[in-house]
Design a protein around this motif. Structure first.
Motif, PDB file in Angstrom:
ATOM      1  N   ALA B 129      32.696  28.746  43.892  1.00  0.00           N
ATOM      2  CA  ALA B 129      32.314  30.090  44.494  1.00  0.00           C
ATOM      3  C   ALA B 129      31.019  30.250  44.494  1.00  0.00           C
ATOM      4  O   ALA B 129      30.404  30.753  45.684  1.00  0.00           O
ATOM      5  CB  ALA B 129      32.922  31.139  43.425  1.00  0.00           C
ATOM      6  N   GLU B 130      30.379  29.614  43.742  1.00  0.00           N
ATOM      7  CA  GLU B 130      28.716  29.707  43.592  1.00  0.00           C
ATOM      8  C   GLU B 130      28.256  28.946  44.898  1.00  0.00           C
ATOM      9  O   GLU B 130      27.357  29.547  45.626  1.00  0.00           O
ATOM     10  CB  GLU B 130      28.112  29.332  42.221  1.00  0.00           C
ATOM     11  CG  GLU B 130      27.742  30.469  41.289  1.00  0.00           C
ATOM     12  CD  GLU B 130      27.149  29.867  40.099  1.00  0.00           C
ATOM     13  OE1 GLU B 130      26.575  28.505  40.118  1.00  0.00           O
ATOM     14  OE2 GLU B 130      27.529  30.628  38.926  1.00  0.00           O
ATOM     15  N   LEU B 131      28.653  27.826  45.119  1.00  0.00           N
ATOM     16  CA  LEU B 131      28.244  27.052  46.233  1.00  0.00           C
ATOM     17  C   LEU B 131      28.793  27.628  47.285  1.00  0.00           C
ATOM     18  O   LEU B 131      27.970  27.457  48.293  1.00  0.00           O
ATOM     19  CB  LEU B 131      29.124  25.617  45.900  1.00  0.00           C
ATOM     20  CG  LEU B 131      28.698  24.451  46.691  1.00  0.00           C
ATOM     21  CD1 LEU B 131      27.135  24.187  46.179  1.00  0.00           C
ATOM     22  CD2 LEU B 131      29.656  23.092  46.595  1.00  0.00           C
ATOM     23  N   VAL B 136      26.723  30.051  52.244  1.00  0.00           N
ATOM     24  CA  VAL B 136      26.798  31.168  53.272  1.00  0.00           C
ATOM     25  C   VAL B 136      25.317  31.579  53.416  1.00  0.00           C
ATOM     26  O   VAL B 136      24.855  31.926  54.522  1.00  0.00           O
ATOM     27  CB  VAL B 136      27.647  32.099  52.693  1.00  0.00           C
ATOM     28  CG1 VAL B 136      27.518  33.627  53.630  1.00  0.00           C
ATOM     29  CG2 VAL B 136      29.029  31.822  52.892  1.00  0.00           C
ATOM     30  N   ASP B 137      24.548  31.935  52.115  1.00  0.00           N
ATOM     31  CA  ASP B 137      23.486  32.221  52.449  1.00  0.00           C
ATOM     32  C   ASP B 137      22.387  31.387  53.011  1.00  0.00           C
ATOM     33  O   ASP B 137      21.647  31.765  54.050  1.00  0.00           O
ATOM     34  CB  ASP B 137      22.582  32.572  50.779  1.00  0.00           C
ATOM     35  CG  ASP B 137      23.282  33.693  50.156  1.00  0.00           C
ATOM     36  OD1 ASP B 137      23.806  34.625  50.999  1.00  0.00           O
ATOM     37  OD2 ASP B 137      23.124  33.870  49.148  1.00  0.00           O
ATOM     38  N   GLU B 141      20.535  32.198  56.758  1.00  0.00           N
ATOM     39  CA  GLU B 141      18.935  31.885  56.486  1.00  0.00           C
ATOM     40  C   GLU B 141      18.752  30.947  57.835  1.00  0.00           C
ATOM     41  O   GLU B 141      17.796  31.252  58.739  1.00  0.00           O
ATOM     42  CB  GLU B 141      18.428  31.181  55.449  1.00  0.00           C
ATOM     43  CG  GLU B 141      17.356  32.315  54.813  1.00  0.00           C
ATOM     44  CD  GLU B 141      17.169  31.461  53.195  1.00  0.00           C
ATOM     45  OE1 GLU B 141      15.974  30.862  53.189  1.00  0.00           O
ATOM     46  OE2 GLU B 141      17.843  31.914  52.542  1.00  0.00           O
ATOM     47  N   VAL B 142      19.504  29.972  57.713  1.00  0.00           N
ATOM     48  CA  VAL B 142      19.277  28.752  58.903  1.00  0.00           C
ATOM     49  C   VAL B 142      19.447  29.506  60.256  1.00  0.00           C
ATOM     50  O   VAL B 142      18.714  29.389  61.166  1.00  0.00           O
ATOM     51  CB  VAL B 142      20.110  27.610  58.707  1.00  0.00           C
ATOM     52  CG1 VAL B 142      20.280  26.436  60.025  1.00  0.00           C
ATOM     53  CG2 VAL B 142      19.730  26.744  57.392  1.00  0.00           C
ATOM     54  N   ALA B 143      20.440  30.185  60.435  1.00  0.00           N
ATOM     55  CA  ALA B 143      20.751  30.909  61.386  1.00  0.00           C
ATOM     56  C   ALA B 143      19.874  31.827  62.031  1.00  0.00           C
ATOM     57  O   ALA B 143      19.242  31.762  63.213  1.00  0.00           O
ATOM     58  CB  ALA B 143      22.398  31.267  61.343  1.00  0.00           C
ATOM     59  N   ALA B 144      19.356  32.701  60.919  1.00  0.00           N
ATOM     60  CA  ALA B 144      18.426  33.708  61.076  1.00  0.00           C
ATOM     61  C   ALA B 144      16.892  32.953  61.758  1.00  0.00           C
ATOM     62  O   ALA B 144      16.416  33.503  62.598  1.00  0.00           O
ATOM     63  CB  ALA B 144      18.233  34.439  59.791  1.00  0.00           C
ATOM     64  N   LYS B 145      16.950  31.904  61.040  1.00  0.00           N
ATOM     65  CA  LYS B 145      15.600  31.039  61.359  1.00  0.00           C
ATOM     66  C   LYS B 145      15.497  30.553  62.913  1.00  0.00           C
ATOM     67  O   LYS B 145      14.671  30.694  63.748  1.00  0.00           O
ATOM     68  CB  LYS B 145      15.461  29.912  60.395  1.00  0.00           C
ATOM     69  CG  LYS B 145      14.630  30.214  59.132  1.00  0.00           C
ATOM     70  CD  LYS B 145      13.573  29.360  58.686  1.00  0.00           C
ATOM     71  CE  LYS B 145      12.839  29.836  57.496  1.00  0.00           C
ATOM     72  NZ  LYS B 145      13.367  29.335  56.237  1.00  0.00           N
TER      73      LYS B 145
END
Lengths: 291, 175, 77
Positions: B129-131, B136-137, B141-145
């Motif tokens: 779950a943590e992974l 996702v984050d 982030e990659v997508a936002a970048k």
């Protein structure tokens, strides 16, 4: 041999009387018959060391004169009776109250046991045997002792007398009748004839059995008498051969022969005592129990 | 002929002699019965009774002894059987106890194993779950970048990725 | 004298015959008894008793004869 026998036979047949000398057969018969004189002869000569004339006691019984004076045989019968009582008394004294016999008590007890187990108990039942034991024992010892006393020198064999053996047989006869009557009552005479006899034969058998009762007794008397006296006569004649033939050489043969006969006499006494007792027990037992 | 006279005497029966014989015989009978026959027969009977009694006693003793022996033997056999039984029972008990113990320990071990496995599973799930969150984050982030603020509405986009991840085939997720 | 001789003769011969008869009887009896004892040694006692009694019976008969002969000699004298 024949030559030696000729004088013997002629001497026996004719008594060989000559010059007042008693013949051998006279001497022999004088020794075995009853008499009123007891004499003790010297063994080395013709001298008589002691001569005892017995008294005569004539008694009138039922019109007959009976001489009750003791004779030679009566005296030796008393002697043998005394010896027997002494013997029994000594045996009982040696024994005391102990259950184990010792000394001569062994002898007497052995005979008593023999008479009880081999004679009385084999011919009668236990109860009858107990009642007749004293008679059987007394008869046995009486015969043995009176004949035994007769074996010593200068004595006479009282049981070698027809009157004595006849009386013994008569006592057995009386006991036979007593046993029959006391055990079976008058049925005794009915049971004389064995059961299973045809009715037609019954009277004949009854007479035969009745006669048989007397012949049994008579045979008992004659058998004992003849056995007791025959040995003595033969011994005397065997020794008498020395004088009949008149040669001392005969003694070489006749003395050992006489000694052998003497020893045979001892056996005969015991056997005849046994047979008399056995037959008495048998007859008494047969009368007591119906057959 | 003297001898013939003697011989005739030989066969004669004198009444006096008969009488004396009867008297002598009866006296002997009475005296000897008293002195000898009765006591001897009595003693013989007594001795026979004693011997009989002794034999009987010995027989009885022997019987008693053999009965006792039999009893002892039976007792011994019972004792032996009892002890064998006891040993056998003890062994059986021990076996039962051992099996109990073994079973218990095996169960405990299994429990422990199961618990450990569960823990591992839970930890794994948590880690996944943590992974997933981190992925996702990272992806946002990659997508936002990459897109550079093209995506104004961040929350709406996040929901979109999460749905994508969840729609991944199950096997791949479990592996 | 002739009669006397005959009587003695008869008595002698008669007693001899009696003895022969008795001896034959007792001999046969004893032979049979001995054989029986040999076959059955355990019954020897009973057989011996029976043998003695029967021998006594035979002997009794023989003695009867001898006594009759004896009486003959006494009567003839």
């Amino acid at each position: 041999m024949i030559a030696a026998l000729v004088p013997l036979v002629s001497a026996l047949a004719l008594g060989a009387e000559g010059a007042g000398q008693p013949s051998v057969s006279d001497v022999v018969f004088e020794h075995v018959t009853d008499s009123r004189v007891i004499e003790i002869q010297s063994p080395f000569s013709k001298d008589v060391l002691l001569e005892w004339h017995l008294p005569s006691w004539p008694v009138q019984i039922a019109g007959h004169t009976v001489d009750l004076g003791p004779t030679k045989h009566v005296v030796f019968m008393w002697l043998s009776g005394l010896v027997l009582i002494l013997f029994a008394w000594l045996a009982m004294r040696a024994r005391g109250k102990s259950l184990v016999p010792k000394g001569i008590a062994n002898v007497i007890e052995m005979v008593v046991l023999f008479v009880r187990d081999e004679i009385a108990l084999k011919t009668m039942d236990e109860h009858t045997a107990e009642a007749y034991m004293p008679y059987l024992l007394t008869a046995f010892f009486f015969i043995v002792f009176s004949a035994g006393v007769g074996l010593f020198p200068w004595t006479a064999t009282s049981v070698g007398n027809l009157a004595v053996t006849g009386t013994l047989a008569l006592l057995t006869f009386v006991l036979m009748q007593f046993a029959g009557l006391s055990h079976q009552g008058l049925g005794y005479f009915v049971h004389l004839v064995p059961s299973g006899v045809p009715i037609l034969l019954w009277p004949l058998m009854f007479v035969i059995e009745l006669l048989g009762m007397f012949t049994k007794t008579f045979a008992l008397c004659i058998r004992l008498f003849a056995n007791m006296i025959a040995g003595h006569i033969v011994i005397f004649f065997v020794l008498g051969l020395i004088f009949l033939i008149g040669s001392p050489l005969v003694a070489v043969a006749s003395v050992p022969f006489a000694v052998g006969l003497y020893l045979l006499e001892i056996i005969i006494i015991l056997i005849q005592a046994y047979i008399f007792t056995m037959l008495s027990a048998l007859f008494i037992g047969m009368s007591a129990h119906a057959h | 002929m003297l001898s013939v006279i003697f011989a005739a005497d030989l066969m004669a029966v004198q009444p006096g002699l008969v009488l004396w014989t009867v008297v002598t015989f009866v006296v002997l009978l009475v005296v000897l019965s008293k002195v000898a026959w009765k006591p001897i027969l009595h003693l013989v009977e007594e001795r026979e009774k004693t011997i009989h009694g002794a034999i009987e006693g010995a027989r009885k003793d022997r019987e008693a002894a053999s009965a006792l022996l039999e009893e002892q033997r039976a007792l011994l056999a019972t004792a032996r059987k009892d002890s064998a039984e006891a040993v056998r029972k003890a062994l059986a008990d021990a076996e039962v106890a051992r099996q109990d113990l073994v079973a218990k320990s095996r169960k405990e071990a299994e429990d422990l194993l199961a618990r450990a496995r569960q823990q591992i599973e839970e930890d794994k799930a948590k880690a996944q779950a943590e992974l997933r969150g981190v992925v996702v984050d990272l992806a946002i982030e990659v997508a936002a970048k990459v897109l550079g603020d093209h995506l104004a509405d961040a929350t709406r986009q996040r929901a979109l990725y999460e749905q994508y991840v969840n729609d991944l085939p199950r096997e791949r997720r479990a592996g | 004298m002739w009669n006397l001789a005959l009587a003695y003769f008869g008595a002698g011969i008669g007693s001899g015959l009696c003895v022969i008869g008795g001896a034959a009887g007792i001999g046969r009896l004893t032979a049979a008894a001995m054989e029986a004892m040999g076959r059955q040694p355990s019954a020897a006692g009973d057989i011996r008793g029976g043998m003695l009694i029967t021998a006594a019976m035979i002997e009794g008969v023989a003695f009867f004869g001898v006594v009759v002969c004896l009486l003959l000699t006494f009567k003839s004298a």
